[in-house]
Design an enzyme around this catalytic site. Structure first.
Site, PDB file in Angstrom:
ATOM      1  N   ASP A  36       0.102  -4.988 -17.807  1.00 34.65           N
ATOM      2  CA  ASP A  36       1.054  -4.785 -16.712  1.00 34.65           C
ATOM      3  C   ASP A  36       2.122  -3.807 -17.174  1.00 34.65           C
ATOM      4  O   ASP A  36       2.149  -3.398 -18.337  1.00 34.65           O
ATOM      5  CB  ASP A  36       1.679  -6.126 -16.296  1.00 34.65           C
ATOM      6  CG  ASP A  36       2.066  -6.158 -14.820  1.00 34.65           C
ATOM      7  OD1 ASP A  36       2.482  -5.116 -14.283  1.00 34.65           O
ATOM      8  OD2 ASP A  36       1.956  -7.230 -14.195  1.00 34.65           O
ATOM      9  N   GLY A  87       1.652  -0.884 -19.718  1.00 35.81           N
ATOM     10  CA  GLY A  87       1.110   0.404 -19.329  1.00 35.81           C
ATOM     11  C   GLY A  87       0.910   0.518 -17.837  1.00 35.81           C
ATOM     12  O   GLY A  87       1.204  -0.408 -17.070  1.00 35.81           O
ATOM     13  N   ASP A  88       0.406   1.668 -17.438  1.00 38.48           N
ATOM     14  CA  ASP A  88       0.140   1.987 -16.040  1.00 38.48           C
ATOM     15  C   ASP A  88      -1.372   2.033 -15.826  1.00 38.48           C
ATOM     16  O   ASP A  88      -2.098   2.633 -16.618  1.00 38.48           O
ATOM     17  CB  ASP A  88       0.766   3.337 -15.689  1.00 38.48           C
ATOM     18  CG  ASP A  88       0.604   3.712 -14.235  1.00 38.48           C
ATOM     19  OD1 ASP A  88      -0.515   4.124 -13.847  1.00 38.48           O
ATOM     20  OD2 ASP A  88       1.585   3.600 -13.479  1.00 38.48           O
ATOM     21  N   PHE A  89      -1.842   1.423 -14.751  1.00 35.89           N
ATOM     22  CA  PHE A  89      -3.280   1.360 -14.463  1.00 35.89           C
ATOM     23  C   PHE A  89      -3.946   2.736 -14.488  1.00 35.89           C
ATOM     24  O   PHE A  89      -5.085   2.879 -14.926  1.00 35.89           O
ATOM     25  CB  PHE A  89      -3.538   0.777 -13.068  1.00 35.89           C
ATOM     26  CG  PHE A  89      -3.023  -0.611 -12.849  1.00 35.89           C
ATOM     27  CD1 PHE A  89      -2.867  -1.506 -13.887  1.00 35.89           C
ATOM     28  CD2 PHE A  89      -2.705  -1.022 -11.563  1.00 35.89           C
ATOM     29  CE1 PHE A  89      -2.398  -2.786 -13.665  1.00 35.89           C
ATOM     30  CE2 PHE A  89      -2.246  -2.299 -11.320  1.00 35.89           C
ATOM     31  CZ  PHE A  89      -2.079  -3.188 -12.379  1.00 35.89           C
ATOM     32  N   HIS A 123      -5.409  -4.200  -2.992  1.00 35.24           N
ATOM     33  CA  HIS A 123      -4.833  -4.109  -1.648  1.00 35.24           C
ATOM     34  C   HIS A 123      -3.538  -3.292  -1.620  1.00 35.24           C
ATOM     35  O   HIS A 123      -3.001  -3.024  -0.543  1.00 35.24           O
ATOM     36  CB  HIS A 123      -4.636  -5.490  -1.031  1.00 35.24           C
ATOM     37  CG  HIS A 123      -3.525  -6.305  -1.635  1.00 35.24           C
ATOM     38  ND1 HIS A 123      -3.250  -7.592  -1.227  1.00 35.24           N
ATOM     39  CD2 HIS A 123      -2.623  -6.049  -2.618  1.00 35.24           C
ATOM     40  CE1 HIS A 123      -2.235  -8.073  -1.909  1.00 35.24           C
ATOM     41  NE2 HIS A 123      -1.837  -7.153  -2.750  1.00 35.24           N
TER      42      HIS A 123
END
Length: 343
Positions: free
Chosen positions: A207, A233-235, A253
């Protein structure tokens, strides 16, 4: 101009469902107030009369009879004579301090839904997402600048993820896997449930870095310090930690279709060969007929620029496009759908 035929046609159709729909939010607000006032906790030790409940919760004597009887009519209390007790539903999920307490989720929805849904007409005509303004007392969840409000936000999610975790722990044959990563796992509550249910698993949460302090505090309080690893981190820009299973709950979503495909491609690269991906959301049925799922999708459109729910069939297509195979779908908690696929 109304004609006799018009009146005859209207008389043949019961307006009751329309009236119930018009005041549907009243029932929800009764539940929200009962949780806020502690009604179910006041009855945790057994049935009591209205005076006892009023003394324990601060209910005014003028309001108490209709309020408590309304709770009984909604199936949240049971009334015998002049005494009230928690119904099995309330006993299972609305008594504070119990392992299955969902009151935090009830409070979360009360605080986050009404402000935005009150602007639905504006959103429908402008297409613009409706955000709550934190400077005016609004609540914007995990992005709030107030750490205490962030904790409240996560506590509400935890109340729900406890049950979700138990369901997922039972829905998958975890004996075939050694590790998992919960993508967007916040402060690690669902991961904690899974690792408690299946101690052989190596658990991780991926996350945003700002979530780390809340994660550390929460997992330490649960006695799981060191059992669940956190990666910040970032996806879309950072490497997703490799694992046998990657879980995406309430993630897809929040994005449009292109970003969903991109993320699933990144997830495929992170899942170990022979592993699988688990995706759960309030997915729309393929025929787009379930009103509750469609309302969930409308909510995502209301509060985000690109988000919406999506059809199960669409997700299975995206998974196949990313390289996953053998996708299956099953209901989860009666409100969600769990889709799994194999790498």
């Amino acid at each position: 101009m109304t004609t006799t035929d018009d009146r005859t046609t209207a008389a043949a159709v019961d307006p009751g469902p329309l009236i119930k729909l018009t005041i549907a939010d009243c029932a929800a607000k009764v539940l929200h107030s009962a949780v806020a006032l502690g009604v179910f906790g006041a009855l945790a030790d057994g049935p009591a009369d209205a005076d006892h409940v009023a003394a324990a919760t601060g209910l005014h004597e003028r309001m108490a009879p209709d309020f408590l009887d309304a709770l009984a009519g909604l199936g949240l209390l049971e009334r015998t004579g002049d005494r009230y007790g928690n119904s099995p539903l309330a006993e299972a999920y609305l008594v504070p301090g119990t392992a299955t307490y969902l009151g935090g989720f009830v409070e979360l929805t009360n605080e986050t839904l009404y402000g935005t849904w009150g602007r639905l007409t504006e959103a429908l005509t402008t297409g613009a997402p409706q955000h709550l303004d934190p400077d005016k007392g609004g609540f914007v969840g995990d992005r709030h600048k107030d750490p205490e409000k962030m904790k409240r936000f996560f506590a509400g999610l935890d109340a729900y993820s406890d049950r979700m975790g138990v369901e997922i722990a039972r829905a998958v044959d975890w004996s075939r896997h050694a590790s998992f990563t919960d993508l967007g796992g916040a402060r690690g509550n669902l991961a904690a449930v899974l690792v408690k249910e299946h101690p052989h698993l190596t658990a991780g949460v991926f996350d945003l870095e700002r979530t780390r302090p809340l994660f550390t505090e929460h997992t330490t309080r649960l006695g799981l310090d060191g059992r669940v690893a956190f990666t910040g981190g970032d996806f879309f820009t950072d490497d997703i930690p490799k694992a046998d299973v990657i879980v995406l709950g309430h993630i897809l979503h929040g994005f449009d279709t292109d970003r969903r495909r991109e993320l699933l491609n990144r997830v495929f690269a992170a899942v170990n060969p022979g592993g699988r991906v688990l995706v759960y959301d309030r997915m729309i049925d393929d025929e787009r007929r379930d009103p509750e799922r469609l309302l969930s999708s409308l909510h995502m459109r209301l509060v985000s620029q690109d988000g919406s729910e999506y059809r199960v069939g669409d997700l299975r297509t995206w998974l196949a496009g990313a390289g996953f195979a053998d996708s299956t779908a099953q209901p989860l908690l009666g409100t969600h759908t769990l889709v799994t696929a194999v790498r």
